[in-house]
Write an enzyme that holds these catalytic residues in place. Structure first.
Site, PDB file in Angstrom:
ATOM      1  N   HIS A  17      79.901  50.345 130.844  1.00  0.00           N
ATOM      2  CA  HIS A  17      78.541  50.551 130.229  1.00  0.00           C
ATOM      3  C   HIS A  17      77.633  49.186 130.345  1.00  0.00           C
ATOM      4  O   HIS A  17      76.508  49.246 130.591  1.00  0.00           O
ATOM      5  CB  HIS A  17      78.614  50.769 128.715  1.00  0.00           C
ATOM      6  CG  HIS A  17      79.104  52.151 128.534  1.00  0.00           C
ATOM      7  ND1 HIS A  17      80.306  52.290 127.699  1.00  0.00           N
ATOM      8  CD2 HIS A  17      78.804  53.336 128.881  1.00  0.00           C
ATOM      9  CE1 HIS A  17      80.549  53.429 127.481  1.00  0.00           C
ATOM     10  NE2 HIS A  17      79.680  54.078 128.294  1.00  0.00           N
ATOM     11  N   LYS A  41      80.853  66.650 120.634  1.00  0.00           N
ATOM     12  CA  LYS A  41      81.882  65.672 120.143  1.00  0.00           C
ATOM     13  C   LYS A  41      81.879  64.695 119.068  1.00  0.00           C
ATOM     14  O   LYS A  41      80.960  64.112 119.024  1.00  0.00           O
ATOM     15  CB  LYS A  41      82.430  64.918 121.515  1.00  0.00           C
ATOM     16  CG  LYS A  41      81.995  65.388 122.815  1.00  0.00           C
ATOM     17  CD  LYS A  41      82.098  64.297 123.855  1.00  0.00           C
ATOM     18  CE  LYS A  41      80.989  64.153 124.561  1.00  0.00           C
ATOM     19  NZ  LYS A  41      80.992  63.033 125.632  1.00  0.00           N
ATOM     20  N   ARG A  90      80.593  57.110 138.543  1.00  0.00           N
ATOM     21  CA  ARG A  90      81.993  56.273 139.174  1.00  0.00           C
ATOM     22  C   ARG A  90      82.563  57.281 140.536  1.00  0.00           C
ATOM     23  O   ARG A  90      83.475  56.735 140.953  1.00  0.00           O
ATOM     24  CB  ARG A  90      82.941  56.440 138.222  1.00  0.00           C
ATOM     25  CG  ARG A  90      82.574  55.437 136.871  1.00  0.00           C
ATOM     26  CD  ARG A  90      83.388  55.647 135.640  1.00  0.00           C
ATOM     27  NE  ARG A  90      83.055  56.853 135.122  1.00  0.00           N
ATOM     28  CZ  ARG A  90      83.378  57.239 133.960  1.00  0.00           C
ATOM     29  NH1 ARG A  90      83.827  56.623 133.012  1.00  0.00           N
ATOM     30  NH2 ARG A  90      82.931  58.485 133.513  1.00  0.00           N
ATOM     31  N   SER A 128      85.376  55.652 128.491  1.00  0.00           N
ATOM     32  CA  SER A 128      85.696  55.596 127.046  1.00  0.00           C
ATOM     33  C   SER A 128      86.688  56.468 126.714  1.00  0.00           C
ATOM     34  O   SER A 128      87.551  56.164 126.040  1.00  0.00           O
ATOM     35  CB  SER A 128      84.127  55.933 126.323  1.00  0.00           C
ATOM     36  OG  SER A 128      83.171  55.040 126.595  1.00  0.00           O
TER      37      SER A 128
HETATM   38  O1  PNS Z   1      78.437  58.735 127.110  1.00  0.00           O
HETATM   39  P1  PNS Z   1      78.356  60.089 127.420  1.00  0.00           P
HETATM   40  O2  PNS Z   1      79.011  60.673 126.303  1.00  0.00           O
HETATM   41  O3  PNS Z   1      78.380  60.629 128.774  1.00  0.00           O
HETATM   42  O4  PNS Z   1      76.670  60.338 126.983  1.00  0.00           O
HETATM   43  C1  PNS Z   1      75.804  61.510 126.903  1.00  0.00           C
HETATM   44  C2  PNS Z   1      74.581  61.737 126.539  1.00  0.00           C
HETATM   45  C3  PNS Z   1      74.536  61.218 125.004  1.00  0.00           C
HETATM   46  C4  PNS Z   1      73.968  60.781 127.257  1.00  0.00           C
HETATM   47  C5  PNS Z   1      74.304  63.466 126.677  1.00  0.00           C
HETATM   48  O5  PNS Z   1      75.085  64.190 125.804  1.00  0.00           O
HETATM   49  C6  PNS Z   1      72.906  63.567 125.828  1.00  0.00           C
HETATM   50  O6  PNS Z   1      71.975  63.063 126.512  1.00  0.00           O
HETATM   51  N1  PNS Z   1      72.870  63.935 124.861  1.00  0.00           N
HETATM   52  C7  PNS Z   1      71.659  64.336 124.013  1.00  0.00           C
HETATM   53  C8  PNS Z   1      71.346  65.968 123.870  1.00  0.00           C
HETATM   54  C9  PNS Z   1      70.821  66.174 125.281  1.00  0.00           C
HETATM   55  O7  PNS Z   1      69.868  65.560 125.903  1.00  0.00           O
HETATM   56  N2  PNS Z   1      71.698  66.713 126.036  1.00  0.00           N
HETATM   57  C10 PNS Z   1      71.258  66.993 127.836  1.00  0.00           C
HETATM   58  C11 PNS Z   1      70.429  68.412 127.667  1.00  0.00           C
HETATM   59  S1  PNS Z   1      70.270  68.886 129.276  1.00  0.00           S
END
Ligand code: PNS
Length: 152
Positions: A17, A41, A90, A128
């Site tokens: 990150h 989650k 990645r 993570s």
């Molecule tokens: O670090 P991560 O778990 O890959 O992050 C995922 C994240 C937070 C970027 C994603 O789950 C997200 O954007 N969540 C907010 C809800 C949302 O907008 N979902 C996508 C709709 S298409």
């Protein structure tokens, strides 16, 4: 002002990150490192801790602002006039997932673009999920964390 958002769970923050956010901060005037709080989650680490890690690591980088948000990333972008989402890639599996999310975000908000930065090769194995696994099983996860937050 060129502004972007790097949204994530940061559960926990990894060297991967930090690499992507730092590189994005060289391309934009301001990068929001945004902790999304509505994930289905259940996070392993509390929000306060995830926030504190980001604040510690980016304390010396005035282009990076740490924020938290609930709900859709696209809605946060609309509220804050952000038009660029940055995500790291990645491998092909990341790409498939990220491509779908990028397309959905464009449907929700057609003036948002997602740009992908390819992981630095030395960090392409870091995730993570992997750190959480090593943490749970009592292994040495420090190797994957930014040195400022080693020992979690
Ligand atoms: O670090 P991560 O778990 O890959 O992050 C995922 C994240 C937070 C970027 C994603 O789950 C997200 O954007 N969540 C907010 C809800 C949302 O907008 N979902 C996508 C709709 S298409």
């Amino acid at each position: 002002m060129r502004t972007a958002i790097f949204p994530g769970s940061f559960d926990p923050l990894t060297q991967g990150h930090v690499d992507i956010i730092s590189r994005a901060s060289n391309m934009f005037d301001k990068v929001y490192a945004a902790i999304g709080c509505n994930s289905q989650k259940k996070p392993l680490f509390p929000l306060e801790k995830r926030q504190a890690w980001l604040q510690t690591v980016f304390a010396q980088n005035p282009s990076v602002e740490i924020v938290t948000y609930e709900g859709l990333t696209a809605d946060f972008c609309k509220r804050n006039n952000i038009h660029v989402i940055v995500r790291g890639i990645r491998n092909g599996k990341d790409f498939e997932y990220e491509q779908q999310m990028a397309m959905a975000n464009r449907v929700i908000c057609p003036d948002i673009d997602t740009i992908f930065l390819v992981a630095s090769p030395a960090l392409a194995h870091v995730s993570s999920e992997l750190v959480r696994e090593i943490y749970r099983l009592g292994g040495n996860y420090d190797l994957f964390l930014p040195k400022e937050i080693a020992n979690l």
